[in-house]
Design a protein around this motif. Structure first.
Motif, mmCIF file in Angstrom:
data_model
loop_
_atom_site.group_PDB
_atom_site.id
_atom_site.type_symbol
_atom_site.label_atom_id
_atom_site.label_comp_id
_atom_site.label_asym_id
_atom_site.label_seq_id
_atom_site.Cartn_x
_atom_site.Cartn_y
_atom_site.Cartn_z
ATOM 1 N N ASP A 123 -9.927 6.120 -9.050
ATOM 2 C CA ASP A 123 -10.190 6.249 -7.618
ATOM 3 C C ASP A 123 -9.354 5.205 -6.887
ATOM 4 O OD1 ASP A 123 -12.093 8.261 -7.938
ATOM 5 O OD2 ASP A 123 -13.707 6.821 -8.234
ATOM 6 N N VAL A 124 -8.572 5.656 -5.901
ATOM 7 C CA VAL A 124 -7.740 4.744 -5.110
ATOM 8 C C VAL A 124 -8.071 4.896 -3.633
ATOM 9 C CG1 VAL A 124 -5.843 4.591 -6.773
ATOM 10 C CG2 VAL A 124 -5.825 6.405 -5.052
ATOM 11 N N ARG A 125 -7.782 3.843 -2.877
ATOM 12 C CA ARG A 125 -8.007 3.818 -1.431
ATOM 13 C C ARG A 125 -6.697 3.424 -0.758
ATOM 14 N NH1 ARG A 125 -7.454 -1.385 -0.561
ATOM 15 N NH2 ARG A 125 -8.236 -2.877 -2.049
ATOM 16 N N GLY A 126 -6.697 3.440 0.552
ATOM 17 C CA GLY A 126 -5.546 2.950 1.286
ATOM 18 C C GLY A 126 -5.465 1.440 1.194
ATOM 19 N N SER A 156 11.709 -2.140 -8.654
ATOM 20 C CA SER A 156 10.856 -3.177 -9.223
ATOM 21 C C SER A 156 9.876 -2.519 -10.168
ATOM 22 C CB SER A 156 10.097 -3.910 -8.123
ATOM 23 O OG SER A 156 9.090 -4.717 -8.692
ATOM 24 N N THR A 157 9.949 -2.909 -11.418
ATOM 25 C CA THR A 157 9.064 -2.287 -12.401
ATOM 26 C C THR A 157 7.595 -2.527 -12.073
ATOM 27 O OG1 THR A 157 9.258 -4.247 -13.806
ATOM 28 C CG2 THR A 157 10.733 -2.402 -14.283
ATOM 29 N N GLY A 158 7.294 -3.610 -11.392
ATOM 30 C CA GLY A 158 5.903 -3.917 -11.126
ATOM 31 C C GLY A 158 5.396 -3.557 -9.748
ATOM 32 N N PHE A 159 6.288 -3.150 -8.838
ATOM 33 C CA PHE A 159 5.860 -2.935 -7.460
ATOM 34 C C PHE A 159 4.847 -1.794 -7.343
ATOM 35 C CE2 PHE A 159 6.166 -1.068 -3.217
ATOM 36 C CZ PHE A 159 5.878 -2.169 -2.451
ATOM 37 N N LEU A 160 5.214 -0.598 -7.798
ATOM 38 C CA LEU A 160 4.283 0.528 -7.683
ATOM 39 C C LEU A 160 3.001 0.251 -8.453
ATOM 40 C CD1 LEU A 160 6.375 3.828 -7.860
ATOM 41 C CD2 LEU A 160 5.374 2.700 -5.866
ATOM 42 N N ALA A 161 3.131 -0.377 -9.614
ATOM 43 C CA ALA A 161 1.943 -0.689 -10.410
ATOM 44 C C ALA A 161 1.003 -1.609 -9.636
ATOM 45 C CB ALA A 161 2.350 -1.326 -11.734
ATOM 46 N N LEU A 162 1.565 -2.616 -8.966
ATOM 47 C CA LEU A 162 0.731 -3.533 -8.183
ATOM 48 C C LEU A 162 0.105 -2.818 -6.992
ATOM 49 C CD1 LEU A 162 -0.423 -6.329 -7.685
ATOM 50 C CD2 LEU A 162 1.718 -6.930 -6.507
ATOM 51 N N VAL A 163 0.871 -1.976 -6.303
ATOM 52 C CA VAL A 163 0.335 -1.194 -5.180
ATOM 53 C C VAL A 163 -0.868 -0.379 -5.637
ATOM 54 C CG1 VAL A 163 0.810 0.789 -3.674
ATOM 55 C CG2 VAL A 163 2.460 -1.084 -3.822
ATOM 56 N N ILE A 164 -0.713 0.325 -6.751
ATOM 57 C CA ILE A 164 -1.776 1.200 -7.258
ATOM 58 C C ILE A 164 -2.982 0.373 -7.702
ATOM 59 C CG2 ILE A 164 -2.364 2.838 -9.091
ATOM 60 C CD1 ILE A 164 0.756 3.583 -8.947
ATOM 61 N N ALA A 165 -2.728 -0.714 -8.419
ATOM 62 C CA ALA A 165 -3.830 -1.559 -8.890
ATOM 63 C C ALA A 165 -4.595 -2.177 -7.720
ATOM 64 C CB ALA A 165 -3.292 -2.641 -9.830
ATOM 65 N N LEU A 166 -3.870 -2.591 -6.670
ATOM 66 C CA LEU A 166 -4.550 -3.098 -5.472
ATOM 67 C C LEU A 166 -5.417 -2.012 -4.850
ATOM 68 C CD1 LEU A 166 -1.615 -5.122 -3.891
ATOM 69 C CD2 LEU A 166 -3.807 -6.090 -4.618
ATOM 70 N N ALA A 167 -4.878 -0.795 -4.770
ATOM 71 C CA ALA A 167 -5.627 0.319 -4.168
ATOM 72 C C ALA A 167 -6.827 0.720 -5.007
ATOM 73 C CB ALA A 167 -4.697 1.517 -3.968
ATOM 74 N N GLY A 174 -8.540 -1.598 -6.511
ATOM 75 C CA GLY A 174 -9.404 -2.777 -6.477
ATOM 76 C C GLY A 174 -9.361 -3.585 -7.759
ATOM 77 N N GLU A 175 -8.299 -3.383 -8.572
ATOM 78 C CA GLU A 175 -8.184 -4.087 -9.845
ATOM 79 C C GLU A 175 -6.752 -4.596 -10.056
ATOM 80 O OE1 GLU A 175 -10.773 -2.392 -13.132
ATOM 81 O OE2 GLU A 175 -10.295 -0.578 -11.990
ATOM 82 N N PRO A 176 -6.285 -5.508 -9.192
ATOM 83 C CA PRO A 176 -4.893 -5.967 -9.310
ATOM 84 C C PRO A 176 -4.572 -6.619 -10.651
ATOM 85 C CG PRO A 176 -6.119 -7.329 -7.755
ATOM 86 C CD PRO A 176 -7.003 -6.173 -8.110
ATOM 87 N N GLU A 177 -5.579 -7.146 -11.309
ATOM 88 C CA GLU A 177 -5.349 -7.795 -12.605
ATOM 89 C C GLU A 177 -4.951 -6.797 -13.698
ATOM 90 O OE1 GLU A 177 -9.798 -6.940 -12.347
ATOM 91 O OE2 GLU A 177 -8.209 -7.521 -10.988
#
Length: 152
Positions: A28-31, A71-82, A84-87
């Protein structure tokens, strides 16, 4: 109305399409929030600078492809932030690119319901002072390193 009754809009995206029935995994992702954008500016300054200062915002598919490879990590970080689990961005980074792009597109739609170009232009008003501040800080750090080298 009270904020306690408000539910943050989310969408469920399957991470492993084509898997056997009963083995599906959904996320589940949010804006993205202002806090999420601050994290992105802090951790992905180069990509954020490109996104707000040089990217072609007229072609969303090309933009997503560029973000996936810049950036290999950019989309991954965006998705993880959305989510609610950036770690756990490292796990998102291991997903196939089409799955990452589907997730990122969903996050973009939830973050920018008025469309990518218009929304990024509005967000840029808030983000550009941060990017300028980082640019001046990086310049000062570079000058400090140079003066330390010249002292030796």
């Amino acid at each position: 109305m009270s904020l306690s009754a408000f539910e943050i809009p989310t969408e469920r995206v399957q991470l492993n399409p084509g898997c056997p029935m009963g083995k599906e995994f959904f996320l589940d992702v949010r804006g993205l929030s202002a806090t999420d954008f601050a994290v992105l500016v802090n951790e992905q300054e180069t990509v954020m600078r490109w996104l707000f200062e040089g990217a072609n915002l007229d072609d969303q598919a090309e933009l997503m492809n560029q973000l996936a490879v810049r950036s290999t990590g950019f989309l991954a970080l965006v998705i993880a932030l959305a989510a609610g689990e950036p770690e756990y961005a490292f796990k998102i980074a291991l997903l196939p690119i089409p799955t990452q792009i589907q997730l990122a597109t969903t996050v973009a739609r939830l973050t920018m319901p008025e469309g990518l170009k218009k929304s990024l232009e509005q967000i840029n008003i808030a983000i550009s002072p941060l990017l300028k501040e980082f640019k001046s800080l990086n310049g000062k750090e570079g000058q400090a390193k140079e003066s330390k080298k010249s002292r030796k």
